[in-house]
Design an enzyme around this catalytic site. Structure first.
Site, PDB file in Angstrom:
ATOM      1  N   ASN A 150     -22.672 -26.511  51.480  1.00  0.00           N
ATOM      2  CA  ASN A 150     -21.880 -27.713  51.785  1.00  0.00           C
ATOM      3  C   ASN A 150     -20.426 -27.393  52.158  1.00  0.00           C
ATOM      4  OD1 ASN A 150     -21.267 -27.086  49.136  1.00  0.00           O
ATOM      5  ND2 ASN A 150     -21.118 -29.205  48.468  1.00  0.00           N
ATOM      6  N   GLU A 249     -20.184 -23.064  38.988  1.00  0.00           N
ATOM      7  CA  GLU A 249     -19.727 -24.365  39.515  1.00  0.00           C
ATOM      8  C   GLU A 249     -20.982 -25.088  39.955  1.00  0.00           C
ATOM      9  OE1 GLU A 249     -16.797 -25.535  39.335  1.00  0.00           O
ATOM     10  OE2 GLU A 249     -15.630 -23.743  38.869  1.00  0.00           O
ATOM     11  N   CYS A 283     -20.100 -31.838  45.593  1.00  0.00           N
ATOM     12  CA  CYS A 283     -20.349 -31.951  44.153  1.00  0.00           C
ATOM     13  C   CYS A 283     -19.374 -32.949  43.539  1.00  0.00           C
ATOM     14  CB  CYS A 283     -20.178 -30.584  43.509  1.00  0.00           C
ATOM     15  SG  CYS A 283     -18.609 -29.833  43.949  1.00  0.00           S
ATOM     16  N   GLU A 457     -12.217 -22.500  38.864  1.00  0.00           N
ATOM     17  CA  GLU A 457     -11.796 -21.808  40.089  1.00  0.00           C
ATOM     18  C   GLU A 457     -10.478 -22.412  40.555  1.00  0.00           C
ATOM     19  OE1 GLU A 457     -15.238 -22.030  42.739  1.00  0.00           O
ATOM     20  OE2 GLU A 457     -15.880 -20.096  41.949  1.00  0.00           O
TER      21      GLU A 457
HETATM   22  P1  NAD Z   1     -28.589 -24.312  45.700  1.00  0.00           P
HETATM   23  O1  NAD Z   1     -28.450 -24.131  44.243  1.00  0.00           O
HETATM   24  O2  NAD Z   1     -29.932 -24.660  46.235  1.00  0.00           O
HETATM   25  O3  NAD Z   1     -28.158 -22.992  46.460  1.00  0.00           O
HETATM   26  C1  NAD Z   1     -26.908 -22.380  46.240  1.00  0.00           C
HETATM   27  C2  NAD Z   1     -27.000 -20.919  46.611  1.00  0.00           C
HETATM   28  O4  NAD Z   1     -27.925 -20.271  45.740  1.00  0.00           O
HETATM   29  C3  NAD Z   1     -27.506 -20.641  48.016  1.00  0.00           C
HETATM   30  O5  NAD Z   1     -26.834 -19.505  48.505  1.00  0.00           O
HETATM   31  C4  NAD Z   1     -28.965 -20.319  47.797  1.00  0.00           C
HETATM   32  O6  NAD Z   1     -29.514 -19.515  48.817  1.00  0.00           O
HETATM   33  C5  NAD Z   1     -28.897 -19.554  46.491  1.00  0.00           C
HETATM   34  N1  NAD Z   1     -30.129 -19.547  45.714  1.00  0.00           N
HETATM   35  C6  NAD Z   1     -31.133 -20.455  45.700  1.00  0.00           C
HETATM   36  N2  NAD Z   1     -32.077 -20.084  44.810  1.00  0.00           N
HETATM   37  C7  NAD Z   1     -31.644 -18.923  44.233  1.00  0.00           C
HETATM   38  C8  NAD Z   1     -32.162 -18.060  43.217  1.00  0.00           C
HETATM   39  N3  NAD Z   1     -33.317 -18.311  42.616  1.00  0.00           N
HETATM   40  N4  NAD Z   1     -31.444 -16.995  42.892  1.00  0.00           N
HETATM   41  C9  NAD Z   1     -30.261 -16.724  43.486  1.00  0.00           C
HETATM   42  N5  NAD Z   1     -29.722 -17.492  44.442  1.00  0.00           N
HETATM   43  C10 NAD Z   1     -30.399 -18.588  44.814  1.00  0.00           C
HETATM   44  O7  NAD Z   1     -27.480 -25.374  46.111  1.00  0.00           O
HETATM   45  P2  NAD Z   1     -27.178 -25.962  47.544  1.00  0.00           P
HETATM   46  O8  NAD Z   1     -28.294 -26.910  47.880  1.00  0.00           O
HETATM   47  O9  NAD Z   1     -26.844 -24.878  48.512  1.00  0.00           O
HETATM   48  O10 NAD Z   1     -25.831 -26.761  47.267  1.00  0.00           O
HETATM   49  C11 NAD Z   1     -25.815 -28.010  46.736  1.00  0.00           C
HETATM   50  C12 NAD Z   1     -25.517 -27.972  45.247  1.00  0.00           C
HETATM   51  O11 NAD Z   1     -24.319 -27.253  45.010  1.00  0.00           O
HETATM   52  C13 NAD Z   1     -25.263 -29.344  44.662  1.00  0.00           C
HETATM   53  O12 NAD Z   1     -25.912 -29.481  43.428  1.00  0.00           O
HETATM   54  C14 NAD Z   1     -23.751 -29.381  44.467  1.00  0.00           C
HETATM   55  O13 NAD Z   1     -23.319 -30.267  43.474  1.00  0.00           O
HETATM   56  C15 NAD Z   1     -23.466 -27.975  44.127  1.00  0.00           C
HETATM   57  N6  NAD Z   1     -22.059 -27.668  44.389  1.00  0.00           N
HETATM   58  C16 NAD Z   1     -21.228 -27.515  43.333  1.00  0.00           C
HETATM   59  C17 NAD Z   1     -19.892 -27.258  43.543  1.00  0.00           C
HETATM   60  C18 NAD Z   1     -18.945 -27.089  42.380  1.00  0.00           C
HETATM   61  O14 NAD Z   1     -17.871 -26.552  42.606  1.00  0.00           O
HETATM   62  N7  NAD Z   1     -19.277 -27.515  41.183  1.00  0.00           N
HETATM   63  C19 NAD Z   1     -19.404 -27.128  44.843  1.00  0.00           C
HETATM   64  C20 NAD Z   1     -20.279 -27.292  45.903  1.00  0.00           C
HETATM   65  C21 NAD Z   1     -21.621 -27.550  45.657  1.00  0.00           C
END
Ligand code: NAD
Length: 476
Positions: A150, A249, A283, A457
């Protein structure tokens, strides 16, 4: 700016298997690029490179690290338009959102250039023994960074900049939907003077296997993750085996509360930002709106008017406010949230219909009288849908706002500062926006409580995620 290979030890290369995967433009559904996919052997090579770069970098004077980071900020800032374009192409977000992200992303280099020279320490007398207590900060070691789609630039720089400031090498695994922006940053880091091997980028369609492998390598000491709570939980399990330092995060479910004494114009403006920045794919996005019954009609009509004024289209067109969602699955999930809320009695003030045609578009949507049992109240919407409810009593709204396993950010609108501060302090959230719809700031500690994460962060805290405290008990 287009790089589609892995970046290991300052070199572009294909992965061990030669495997590649496609990156799709969410507006046209066309293939934008085919990107090399890293395997565990590539993870090993990146770890070798990071290890080789580590001691020299950790030994450099903080001022030297700082100046390199500062140069990275200047170089990135000179190319914001290019970054914004690439972000829009692979993520879909509108140009304004992409420029906002690129600027925010670059700022982390400037902020941590300033923090690099401010690591704190202490020397004092032990009260009982009279020995000296010397406390200092040291780099924690190699960090594995995993980022979401995102914010393809900012979620990376928010980790890379403090890690480098602290003296740590990194291996970053960007999201498979949006790896191009992070790859495009590498020539800038090179030009700024970041030595070979210090920052390595491994896009992969086998994220689980690759990251788990690296987290079991004894050279790794930190896992810093931004993404969903489900994946964060898995990574915490993996990190437990080597007792890694975790920074998480994770997801959010932000409440936005408008009291009857709020300035309604300010509340509408804040709500638009809290909901529609990044078209709701954040998020920090306001997920549950609680509007005091007395001001609900006025707020709803003005907010709906502002939502209706947004133009939807291909984000590359600078006049567009709302681009497509990142992929079909995300768009379908948003549509399902709306259908579920409507089936449970919500009124549709605006939008609510999934358009036909090319691109993963969903229109700005306002739902009123949303039931507490609706899926969109209990889960992240991650799209341009505002779910409005009403309340009467302060106690009741605090309880409803806190009734979630998440605790990232909440928003409060009230002109009565006594009440506003009382409510802010009772909200179980890592961050609160008070009469503001935006909390993200490189100079502030960003992060959540409960299942929204661990660690912070940005701010002064950000560098500590990549440092260990050493205490020396000394006599002389
Ligand atoms: P996601 O958890 O599906 O993926 C995040 C990252 O993890 C990607 O690079 C993905 O390829 C990798 N990944 C997926 N499965 C994995 C595994 N089993 N092992 C290691 N890596 C793996 O999240 P997304 O769909 O890319 O992003 C959306 C989510 O991120 C939402 O829940 C959002 O709230 C959260 N988010 C949080 C923040 C924050 O600062 N708190 C900021 C931005 C997004």
């Amino acid at each position: 700016m287009e790089h589609t290979q892995l970046y290991i030890n300052g070199e572009w290369c294909d992965g061990a298997s030669g495997d590649r995967f496609n990156v799709i433009n969410p507006a046209s559904e066309e293939v934008l690029a085919s990107v090399a996919s890293a395997e565990i052997e590539d993870g090993d090579r990146a770890l070798d490179a990071a290890q080789a770069a580590y001691s020299d970098w950790a030994a450099r004077k903080p001022r030297e690290r700082s100046e390199i980071l500062r140069k990275a900020w200047a170089l990135m800032t000179a190319r914001l338009e290019d970054f914004a374009r690439l972000i829009t192409l692979e993520n879909g977000k509108a140009h304004t959102d992409a420029m906002g992200e690129a600027t925010y992303a670059a700022e982390f280099f400037r902020w941590f250039a300033e923090e690099a020279v401010r690591a704190d320490g202490l020397i004092t007398h032990a009260p009982a023994s009279g020995a000296r207590i010397i406390v200092q900060q040291k780099p924690a070691g190699i960090a594995v960074l995993v980022t979401p789609w995102n914010y393809p630039a900012a979620m990376g720089t928010r980790k890379i900049a403090p890690a480098l400031a602290a003296g740590c090498p990194v291996i970053i695994k960007p999201a498979s939907e949006t790896p191009l922006t992070m790859l495009a940053l590498m020539p800038i880091l090179e030009e700024a003077g970041v030595p070979k091997g210090l920052v390595n980028v491994l896009p992969s369609r086998k994220s689980g296997r690759l990251v788990d492998h690296m987290l079991h390598d004894p050279r790794v000491r930190v896992i810093s993750f931004t993404g969903s709570t489900d994946v964060g939980r898995k990574l915490l399990h993996s990190a437990a085996d080597q007792v890694l330092k975790p920074a998480m995060e994770l997801g959010g479910n932000a409440p936005l509360i408008v009291f009857e004494d709020a300035d309604i114009d300010k509340a509408v403006q804040g709500a638009m930002l809290a909901k529609m920045r990044n078209l709701g794919e954040a998020c920090t996005a306001a997920n549950r709106f609680y509007i005091h019954e007395k001001v609900a009609p006025a707020f709803t009509s003005r907010f709906t008017e502002a939502m209706a004024a947004l133009t939807v289209g291909n984000g590359i067109d600078k006049s567009v406010d709302v681009g497509p969602l990142v992929n079909a699955a995300t768009r379908d999930k948003v549509a399902a949230f709306v259908d579920d809320a409507v089936a449970k009695g919500a009124g549709v003030e605006l939008g609510g219909t999934r358009p036909d045609g090319i691109g993963f578009f969903y229109p700005p949507t306002v739902l009123s009288n949303v039931s507490e049992t609706s899926d969109c109240v209990n889960d992240e919407i991650f799209g341009p849908v505002a779910a409005l409810q009403t309340f009467v009593d302060e106690e009741d709204v605090i309880e409803r706002a806190n009734n979630t396993e998440y605790g990232l950010v909440a928003y409060v609108f009230s002109e009565d500062m006594k009440r506003a501060m009382r409510v802010c302090e009772r909200l179980e959230y890592g961050m609160v926006g008070l009469n503001r719809g935006l909390v993200s700031d490189p100079a502030a500690p960003f992060g959540g409580v409960k299942q929204s994460g661990l660690g912070r962060e940005g701010g002064h805290e950000g560098m500590k995620e990549f440092m260990e405290t050493q205490y020396i008990s000394a006599e002389w």
